[in-house]
Design a protein around this motif. Sequence first.
Motif, short mmCIF file in Angstrom:
data_model
loop_
_atom_site.label_atom_id
_atom_site.label_comp_id
_atom_site.label_asym_id
_atom_site.label_seq_id
_atom_site.Cartn_x
_atom_site.Cartn_y
_atom_site.Cartn_z
N UNK A 161 36.99 45.91 42.81
CA UNK A 161 38.43 45.86 42.58
C UNK A 161 39.12 44.94 43.56
N UNK A 162 38.67 44.91 44.80
CA UNK A 162 39.25 44.00 45.79
C UNK A 162 39.01 42.54 45.42
N UNK A 163 37.79 42.23 45.00
CA UNK A 163 37.47 40.86 44.58
C UNK A 163 38.30 40.48 43.36
N UNK A 208 40.92 37.47 43.35
CA UNK A 208 40.67 36.40 42.39
C UNK A 208 41.86 36.23 41.46
N UNK A 209 42.40 37.32 40.95
CA UNK A 209 43.53 37.24 40.04
C UNK A 209 44.78 36.72 40.71
N UNK A 251 44.09 32.90 40.15
CA UNK A 251 44.82 32.95 38.89
C UNK A 251 46.16 32.25 38.94
N UNK A 252 46.92 32.48 39.98
CA UNK A 252 48.24 31.85 40.08
C UNK A 252 48.14 30.45 40.69
N UNK A 253 47.39 30.30 41.76
CA UNK A 253 47.35 29.04 42.49
C UNK A 253 46.67 27.91 41.77
#
Length: 175
Positions: free
Chosen positions: A48-50, A54-55, A59-61
Amino acid sequence: MGRKPVNPSISNGGYAKRDSSGQFDISDCNNTTVSDKVELKKKVTLLRGISLITGTIIGAGIFISPKGILKNSGSVGMSLIIWTACGVLSLFGALSYAELGTCIKKSGGHYTYILEAFGPLAAFVRLWVEVLVIRPAATAVISLAFGQYILQPLFMPCEVPELLMKIVTSIGISK
C-alpha cells in the motif's frame, strides 16, 4: 448499571466497547485504562505504501512536468539530467521520511513529526497551511492536468477551449 445498546456515534466522554453480541457497553466509558484506548490501526503495508507513493509522485508528476522541463531546458539530454537530479532529491526526502517513520512511531505524518521536533505552534501552523494552501493547490494542479488530458484528444489539432477545461476540471474536483 446494566448494559445499554447505544448509538456508537454518540460520545459520553469516553470510549464505548462492543461486547460479543455487537452491543455497546457504556457502563465503564469514563473508567478506561491504558489497554482500553482506541488507537488507529497500522494499515499501510509495504504494498500500500508503494502504491500510494507511485500514484502520488509518478502519477501526477510524470504527466504534468515533462513538457515544461523539455520546453525550458532546450534539449532532451539536459531535461534527463534535471529529471535525474530531481529524482535524487526526492530519494533523499523519501529516505528522511523513512527514518522519521522508524524513529517516531505515532500516527499523524507531517503533523506528528513537526510536533515532536518544533512543538505545538509550528505543528498547528503547518496543519493549517496544509488545509488552506497545500492540499487545495495540489488538487487544483492535478485536476487541471486531468481536464487537459481528457479533452486534448477531442480537440487534437486545436487548443482546448478554456471554459470547457475549467468545467471538466471542476467536475474532476467534485468527484
